[in-house]
Design a protein around this motif. Structure first.
Motif, PDB file in Angstrom:
ATOM      1  N   MET A 155       1.277   5.039 -17.831  1.00  0.00           N
ATOM      2  CA  MET A 155       1.964   4.136 -16.946  1.00  0.00           C
ATOM      3  C   MET A 155       1.336   2.754 -17.092  1.00  0.00           C
ATOM      4  O   MET A 155       0.127   2.615 -17.187  1.00  0.00           O
ATOM      5  CB  MET A 155       1.857   4.621 -15.507  1.00  0.00           C
ATOM      6  CG  MET A 155       2.440   3.646 -14.515  1.00  0.00           C
ATOM      7  SD  MET A 155       2.301   4.223 -12.817  1.00  0.00           S
ATOM      8  CE  MET A 155       3.736   5.254 -12.767  1.00  0.00           C
ATOM      9  N   SER A 156       2.165   1.752 -17.090  1.00  0.00           N
ATOM     10  CA  SER A 156       1.681   0.382 -17.205  1.00  0.00           C
ATOM     11  C   SER A 156       2.397  -0.481 -16.173  1.00  0.00           C
ATOM     12  O   SER A 156       3.592  -0.328 -15.955  1.00  0.00           O
ATOM     13  CB  SER A 156       1.952  -0.143 -18.617  1.00  0.00           C
ATOM     14  OG  SER A 156       1.582  -1.492 -18.704  1.00  0.00           O
ATOM     15  N   LEU A 157       1.647  -1.348 -15.564  1.00  0.00           N
ATOM     16  CA  LEU A 157       2.220  -2.265 -14.585  1.00  0.00           C
ATOM     17  C   LEU A 157       1.632  -3.631 -14.850  1.00  0.00           C
ATOM     18  O   LEU A 157       0.435  -3.834 -14.726  1.00  0.00           O
ATOM     19  CB  LEU A 157       1.883  -1.803 -13.161  1.00  0.00           C
ATOM     20  CG  LEU A 157       2.394  -2.662 -12.016  1.00  0.00           C
ATOM     21  CD1 LEU A 157       3.916  -2.731 -12.026  1.00  0.00           C
ATOM     22  CD2 LEU A 157       1.917  -2.097 -10.697  1.00  0.00           C
TER      23      LEU A 157
ATOM     24  N   THR B  83       0.847  -6.819  -3.162  1.00  0.00           N
ATOM     25  CA  THR B  83       0.975  -6.255  -1.823  1.00  0.00           C
ATOM     26  C   THR B  83       0.894  -4.736  -1.878  1.00  0.00           C
ATOM     27  O   THR B  83       1.500  -4.098  -2.736  1.00  0.00           O
ATOM     28  CB  THR B  83       2.286  -6.680  -1.140  1.00  0.00           C
ATOM     29  OG1 THR B  83       3.378  -6.315  -1.974  1.00  0.00           O
ATOM     30  CG2 THR B  83       2.320  -8.176  -0.906  1.00  0.00           C
ATOM     31  N   ILE B  84       0.131  -4.193  -0.970  1.00  0.00           N
ATOM     32  CA  ILE B  84      -0.116  -2.757  -0.935  1.00  0.00           C
ATOM     33  C   ILE B  84       1.177  -1.985  -0.713  1.00  0.00           C
ATOM     34  O   ILE B  84       1.447  -1.008  -1.412  1.00  0.00           O
ATOM     35  CB  ILE B  84      -1.152  -2.426   0.151  1.00  0.00           C
ATOM     36  CG1 ILE B  84      -2.505  -3.016  -0.252  1.00  0.00           C
ATOM     37  CG2 ILE B  84      -1.253  -0.927   0.382  1.00  0.00           C
ATOM     38  CD1 ILE B  84      -3.560  -2.962   0.827  1.00  0.00           C
ATOM     39  N   ASP B  85       2.003  -2.411   0.228  1.00  0.00           N
ATOM     40  CA  ASP B  85       3.219  -1.658   0.529  1.00  0.00           C
ATOM     41  C   ASP B  85       4.203  -1.650  -0.635  1.00  0.00           C
ATOM     42  O   ASP B  85       4.820  -0.632  -0.922  1.00  0.00           O
ATOM     43  CB  ASP B  85       3.874  -2.143   1.820  1.00  0.00           C
ATOM     44  CG  ASP B  85       4.262  -3.603   1.795  1.00  0.00           C
ATOM     45  OD1 ASP B  85       3.616  -4.386   1.076  1.00  0.00           O
ATOM     46  OD2 ASP B  85       5.215  -3.975   2.518  1.00  0.00           O
ATOM     47  N   VAL B  86       4.335  -2.767  -1.340  1.00  0.00           N
ATOM     48  CA  VAL B  86       5.256  -2.822  -2.486  1.00  0.00           C
ATOM     49  C   VAL B  86       4.760  -1.911  -3.608  1.00  0.00           C
ATOM     50  O   VAL B  86       5.532  -1.145  -4.189  1.00  0.00           O
ATOM     51  CB  VAL B  86       5.436  -4.278  -2.978  1.00  0.00           C
ATOM     52  CG1 VAL B  86       6.198  -4.317  -4.289  1.00  0.00           C
ATOM     53  CG2 VAL B  86       6.152  -5.104  -1.924  1.00  0.00           C
ATOM     54  N   LEU B  87       3.464  -1.986  -3.919  1.00  0.00           N
ATOM     55  CA  LEU B  87       2.910  -1.122  -4.966  1.00  0.00           C
ATOM     56  C   LEU B  87       3.058   0.349  -4.601  1.00  0.00           C
ATOM     57  O   LEU B  87       3.425   1.173  -5.446  1.00  0.00           O
ATOM     58  CB  LEU B  87       1.437  -1.447  -5.214  1.00  0.00           C
ATOM     59  CG  LEU B  87       1.143  -2.689  -6.030  1.00  0.00           C
ATOM     60  CD1 LEU B  87      -0.353  -2.947  -6.089  1.00  0.00           C
ATOM     61  CD2 LEU B  87       1.703  -2.572  -7.431  1.00  0.00           C
ATOM     62  N   ALA B  88       2.782   0.696  -3.355  1.00  0.00           N
ATOM     63  CA  ALA B  88       2.910   2.085  -2.917  1.00  0.00           C
ATOM     64  C   ALA B  88       4.350   2.574  -3.085  1.00  0.00           C
ATOM     65  O   ALA B  88       4.578   3.684  -3.583  1.00  0.00           O
ATOM     66  CB  ALA B  88       2.455   2.222  -1.473  1.00  0.00           C
ATOM     67  N   ARG B  89       5.287   1.751  -2.702  1.00  0.00           N
ATOM     68  CA  ARG B  89       6.697   2.128  -2.818  1.00  0.00           C
ATOM     69  C   ARG B  89       7.108   2.272  -4.290  1.00  0.00           C
ATOM     70  O   ARG B  89       7.749   3.242  -4.675  1.00  0.00           O
ATOM     71  CB  ARG B  89       7.566   1.091  -2.102  1.00  0.00           C
ATOM     72  CG  ARG B  89       8.998   1.501  -1.937  1.00  0.00           C
ATOM     73  CD  ARG B  89       9.801   0.574  -1.024  1.00  0.00           C
ATOM     74  NE  ARG B  89       9.555  -0.843  -1.228  1.00  0.00           N
ATOM     75  CZ  ARG B  89       8.911  -1.641  -0.370  1.00  0.00           C
ATOM     76  NH1 ARG B  89       8.417  -1.152   0.751  1.00  0.00           N
ATOM     77  NH2 ARG B  89       8.759  -2.919  -0.626  1.00  0.00           N
ATOM     78  N   GLU B  90       6.711   1.312  -5.136  1.00  0.00           N
ATOM     79  CA  GLU B  90       7.074   1.351  -6.555  1.00  0.00           C
ATOM     80  C   GLU B  90       6.449   2.543  -7.276  1.00  0.00           C
ATOM     81  O   GLU B  90       7.057   3.111  -8.174  1.00  0.00           O
ATOM     82  CB  GLU B  90       6.662   0.057  -7.250  1.00  0.00           C
ATOM     83  CG  GLU B  90       7.529  -1.118  -6.903  1.00  0.00           C
ATOM     84  CD  GLU B  90       7.135  -2.389  -7.639  1.00  0.00           C
ATOM     85  OE1 GLU B  90       6.282  -2.342  -8.547  1.00  0.00           O
ATOM     86  OE2 GLU B  90       7.703  -3.446  -7.301  1.00  0.00           O
ATOM     87  N   LEU B  91       5.230   2.922  -6.878  1.00  0.00           N
ATOM     88  CA  LEU B  91       4.535   4.015  -7.546  1.00  0.00           C
ATOM     89  C   LEU B  91       4.752   5.365  -6.870  1.00  0.00           C
ATOM     90  O   LEU B  91       4.322   6.391  -7.374  1.00  0.00           O
ATOM     91  CB  LEU B  91       3.034   3.700  -7.621  1.00  0.00           C
ATOM     92  CG  LEU B  91       2.686   2.461  -8.452  1.00  0.00           C
ATOM     93  CD1 LEU B  91       1.213   2.135  -8.327  1.00  0.00           C
ATOM     94  CD2 LEU B  91       3.082   2.658  -9.912  1.00  0.00           C
TER      95      LEU B  91
ATOM     96  N   VAL C  99       3.557   6.524  -3.942  1.00  0.00           N
ATOM     97  CA  VAL C  99       2.356   7.084  -3.320  1.00  0.00           C
ATOM     98  C   VAL C  99       2.147   6.415  -1.967  1.00  0.00           C
ATOM     99  O   VAL C  99       2.788   5.419  -1.648  1.00  0.00           O
ATOM    100  CB  VAL C  99       1.095   6.896  -4.204  1.00  0.00           C
ATOM    101  CG1 VAL C  99       1.274   7.624  -5.533  1.00  0.00           C
ATOM    102  CG2 VAL C  99       0.793   5.434  -4.433  1.00  0.00           C
ATOM    103  N   SER C 100       1.203   6.964  -1.188  1.00  0.00           N
ATOM    104  CA  SER C 100       0.902   6.330   0.096  1.00  0.00           C
ATOM    105  C   SER C 100       0.062   5.072  -0.130  1.00  0.00           C
ATOM    106  O   SER C 100      -0.423   4.813  -1.233  1.00  0.00           O
ATOM    107  CB  SER C 100       0.159   7.309   1.014  1.00  0.00           C
ATOM    108  OG  SER C 100      -1.152   7.518   0.546  1.00  0.00           O
ATOM    109  N   GLN C 101      -0.135   4.319   0.925  1.00  0.00           N
ATOM    110  CA  GLN C 101      -0.885   3.064   0.824  1.00  0.00           C
ATOM    111  C   GLN C 101      -2.384   3.286   0.635  1.00  0.00           C
ATOM    112  O   GLN C 101      -3.063   2.433   0.068  1.00  0.00           O
ATOM    113  CB  GLN C 101      -0.637   2.207   2.067  1.00  0.00           C
ATOM    114  CG  GLN C 101       0.788   1.704   2.151  1.00  0.00           C
ATOM    115  CD  GLN C 101       1.005   0.794   3.336  1.00  0.00           C
ATOM    116  OE1 GLN C 101       0.073   0.413   4.031  1.00  0.00           O
ATOM    117  NE2 GLN C 101       2.263   0.435   3.574  1.00  0.00           N
ATOM    118  N   THR C 102      -2.902   4.432   1.067  1.00  0.00           N
ATOM    119  CA  THR C 102      -4.352   4.679   0.972  1.00  0.00           C
ATOM    120  C   THR C 102      -4.870   4.642  -0.462  1.00  0.00           C
ATOM    121  O   THR C 102      -5.850   3.936  -0.734  1.00  0.00           O
ATOM    122  CB  THR C 102      -4.719   5.997   1.664  1.00  0.00           C
ATOM    123  OG1 THR C 102      -4.326   5.911   3.039  1.00  0.00           O
ATOM    124  CG2 THR C 102      -6.214   6.264   1.584  1.00  0.00           C
ATOM    125  N   PRO C 103      -4.260   5.351  -1.425  1.00  0.00           N
ATOM    126  CA  PRO C 103      -4.791   5.266  -2.787  1.00  0.00           C
ATOM    127  C   PRO C 103      -4.616   3.874  -3.405  1.00  0.00           C
ATOM    128  O   PRO C 103      -5.439   3.449  -4.218  1.00  0.00           O
ATOM    129  CB  PRO C 103      -4.018   6.326  -3.571  1.00  0.00           C
ATOM    130  CG  PRO C 103      -2.862   6.697  -2.731  1.00  0.00           C
ATOM    131  CD  PRO C 103      -3.210   6.360  -1.318  1.00  0.00           C
TER     132      PRO C 103
END
Length: 62
Positions: free
Chosen positions: A1-3, A12-20, A22-26
């Motif tokens: 995977m590449s980003l 932003t944590i929420d955008v990355l979590a949604r795109e990947l 996963v939850s926001q914690t990791p």
């Protein structure tokens, strides 16, 4: 995977979590780790940003 995130961009944590998917914690944990490596900069009350494009800042992380 590449980003790919452009230099100087807001991360932003929420955008990355949604795109990947996963939850926001990791995401938060990963950002804290890569902050220690200088790959992101934490901005108080604003989240994280990628540093300006500096070859010395990313040397060894390709």
């Amino acid at each position: 995977m590449s980003l790919r995130i452009e230099p100087g961009s807001r991360v932003t944590i929420d955008v990355l979590a949604r795109e990947l998917g996963v939850s926001q914690t990791p995401i938060r944990d990963a950002l804290n780790r890569i902050e220690a490596e200088g790959l992101v900069v934490r901005v108080p009350h604003a989240g994280y940003r990628t540093p300006p494009d500096h070859p010395s800042a990313i040397r060894g992380h390709a």
